[in-house]
Design an enzyme around this catalytic site. Structure first.
Site, PDB file in Angstrom:
ATOM      1  N   GLY A 133      83.020   0.277 -15.058  1.00 49.60           N
ATOM      2  CA  GLY A 133      83.974   1.014 -16.196  1.00 49.60           C
ATOM      3  C   GLY A 133      85.353   0.750 -15.619  1.00 49.60           C
ATOM      4  N   GLY A 147      87.902   2.370 -13.865  1.00 51.80           N
ATOM      5  CA  GLY A 147      87.967   3.292 -12.910  1.00 51.80           C
ATOM      6  C   GLY A 147      89.466   3.688 -12.551  1.00 51.80           C
ATOM      7  NE  ARG A 148      92.288  -0.857  -9.689  1.00 50.94           N
ATOM      8  CZ  ARG A 148      93.093  -1.854  -8.840  1.00 50.94           C
ATOM      9  NH1 ARG A 148      93.833  -1.193  -8.018  1.00 50.94           N
ATOM     10  NH2 ARG A 148      92.657  -2.905  -8.923  1.00 50.94           N
ATOM     11  CE  LYS A 205      94.184  -3.809 -12.648  1.00 48.71           C
ATOM     12  NZ  LYS A 205      93.708  -4.934 -12.100  1.00 48.71           N
ATOM     13  CG  ASP A 247      93.169   6.367  -5.361  1.00 44.84           C
ATOM     14  OD1 ASP A 247      93.186   5.467  -6.038  1.00 44.84           O
ATOM     15  OD2 ASP A 247      93.916   6.400  -4.317  1.00 44.84           O
ATOM     16  N   GLY A 248      91.772   6.348  -8.834  1.00 45.26           N
ATOM     17  CA  GLY A 248      92.243   5.793  -9.949  1.00 45.26           C
ATOM     18  C   GLY A 248      93.699   5.354  -9.898  1.00 45.26           C
ATOM     19  NE  ARG A 277      86.816  -5.269 -17.770  1.00 45.29           N
ATOM     20  CZ  ARG A 277      87.672  -5.685 -16.976  1.00 45.29           C
ATOM     21  NH1 ARG A 277      87.129  -6.290 -15.750  1.00 45.29           N
ATOM     22  NH2 ARG A 277      88.619  -5.194 -16.846  1.00 45.29           N
ATOM     23  CG  ASP A 331      82.549  -6.380 -12.443  1.00 46.24           C
ATOM     24  OD1 ASP A 331      81.541  -6.696 -11.879  1.00 46.24           O
ATOM     25  OD2 ASP A 331      83.505  -5.711 -12.104  1.00 46.24           O
TER      26      ASP A 331
END
Length: 488
Positions: free
Chosen positions: A91, A93-94, A114, A126-127, A184, A253
């Site tokens: 997914g 994540g950032r 992003k 940490d995103g 994706r 992905d």
């Protein structure tokens, strides 16, 4: 977090149709980036999308401080086969899908941020994004676009002094990118492997409604959609191979349902030709080496077919997959003929191509310079000095040049016509890793001049652009030591 006033961004139409799928991710507000400063804005692209924003608005939007009316930040969930092994829950994540801008032409384009902070899919991350990787993606996506290769696009980039920890401490950044869709292969894998196959038609219908509405009227709409994905993927990878481009992380992905180049990390354009080139130092087994990309594309499509197997007949999926190799090879062959200045197909062409690549690999000939300078070759006489400069052992090429000249004699174009045609498809300027690295190092010191110069050159890669010829030379020896990993 608050939206812009309604008076700001007048006439900008924003929706987030995808965020209505509450089951397909999570609503998450961006975490604003401290001490952000605006570094780059793609004003021409913004105009095409109908995004008329001030620099202050671009800064606030890209740094996660404010949203445009209609935006609903949403982190998408997906899965993926990473280096051959399945990861059931990945997914955004950032990153966050902020919304979909409705362009003056009525098209929908995702606005995807992003470096927006942690989401439920950050795992132990940490995103955040760093300036190094964000600028690399900005430069690469614009370079690919102007080469005519399907890709996501960069809209704006901000940097900050906020520390972000990777292999070393770096400075934070955020990149706003755009594409008609960021769906994706991994989106469909997630719902297949998590025993939620009933969700898959919702995503397929969304893709049809937003990208291929004509398929909604077809009783075989899903099957036709899959075949389009197969054909677009084949065409994309053929273009990668012809351009000498290595993606580096062809996990499912990172594979676009629209056949776009997606998620630039440890990418690289070939310098010295090496079919086994690995551009990602994390890829210890060479799974995503340059010459493996066509096979990996098919393997990834097979994983997508498995995810869709409950909604498309198995025989139909297999028939579409069976078209991949021919489509890729046909497109690649067409592109190579164009690069060599050949209009017609001849039976001897594959052997001519194969022997050329064998010599290029043996003598480590620079890929981009070779094709560009080959256009200077005349029907007889001495080889051009700039072409000779690429060949450490010119005598080894005598037979090949004789065959190539004989092949050109079978064409109906003049030398000038052939050179113009070759120059139109063989770029003089490509984004070599050492050029990107130099721009990154200067940007980290607060100087964006080199990045601006590269963007200018890459926006017209086939033009001569006098005064900048040194950017079109083979890479220096030290460039071979540049280490590009997944964190890039």
């Amino acid at each position: 977090m608050k939206p812009f006033d309604e008076s700001q961004g007048d006439n900008v139409l924003i929706d987030n149709q995808y965020a209505r799928f509450e089951w397909a991710g999570s609503r998450v507000a961006p975490t604003s980036l401290d001490s952000a400063r605006l570094l780059l804005v793609n004003y021409d692209l913004a105009d095409e999308l109908g995004l008329s924003l001030s620099d202050q608005q671009w800064l606030e939007l890209t740094s996660g401080q404010q949203l445009l009316p209609g935006m609903v930040p949403f982190a998408q969930v997906y899965a993926g086969h990473q280096f051959g092994s399945f990861s059931p829950r990945l997914g955004d994540g950032r990153a966050l899908l902020l919304g979909e801008v409705i362009t003056p032409a009525g098209e929908r384009w995702d606005l995807h941020l992003k470096g927006a902070g942690k989401t439920p899919y950050s795992r132990f991350g940490d995103g955040r994004a760093v300036l190094r990787s964000s600028l690399r993606e900005y430069l690469a996506s614009e370079a690919m676009h102007h080469l005519g290769i399907p890709t996501t696009r960069a809209l704006s980039l901000v940097g900050s002094d906020e520390p972000v920890y990777r292999e070393q401490t770096e400075t934070g950044a955020a990149l706003l990118r755009t594409a008609p869709s960021h769906l994706r292969f991994g989106h469909f894998e997630y719902f297949y492997y998590s025993s939620q196959p009933e969700r898959i038609p919702g995503l397929l219908n969304y893709l049809i409604d937003t990208q291929w509405p004509e398929l909604a009227k077809s009783p075989q709409g899903y099957a036709e959609l899959f075949e389009r994905v197969v054909m677009r993927t084949a065409g994309l990878i053929a273009q990668w191979q012809a351009a000498g481009f290595c993606h580096g992380v062809m996990n499912t992905d990172n594979m676009s349902m629209l056949g776009l180049t997606l998620d630039y990390g440890p990418y690289g354009f070939l310098d010295a030709y090496d079919p086994d080139h690995i551009c990602n130092h994390s890829d210890h087994g060479g799974r995503y080496a340059y010459d493996q990309q066509p096979a990996v594309g098919l393997w990834n499509l097979q994983r997508l077919a498995q995810a869709l197997s409950g909604h498309i007949e198995l025989e139909t999926l297999q028939q579409s997959l069976g078209k991949y190799e021919h489509a890729l090879l046909s497109r690649y062959s067409e592109l190579m003929r164009q690069k060599l200045g050949l209009e017609q197909w001849r039976e001897e062409d594959p052997a001519l191509f194969r022997d050329m690549f064998s010599l290029m690999a043996e003598h480590k000939v620079d890929y981009s310079c070779w094709f560009r300078r080959l256009a200077l070759l005349e029907s007889e006489g001495e080889l051009p000095k700039s072409l000779l400069a690429l060949l450490p052992a010119p005598d080894a090429w005598q037979d090949w040049f004789a065959r190539y000249r004989a092949r050109l004699a079978q064409e109906n174009r003049t030398q000038a016509e052939r050179r113009a045609a070759m120059d139109a498809v063989n770029p003089k300027y490509v984004l070599r890793n050492h050029l990107a690295q130099r721009a990154i190092e200067q940007a980290e010191q607060g100087d964006m001049a080199e990045a601006d110069t590269l963007l200018q050159l890459l926006a017209a890669p086939f033009d001569e652009q006098p005064g900048f010829e040194h950017y079109a030379e083979p890479a220096p020896e030290w460039a071979a030591s540049l280490c590009i990993s997944c964190s890039s």
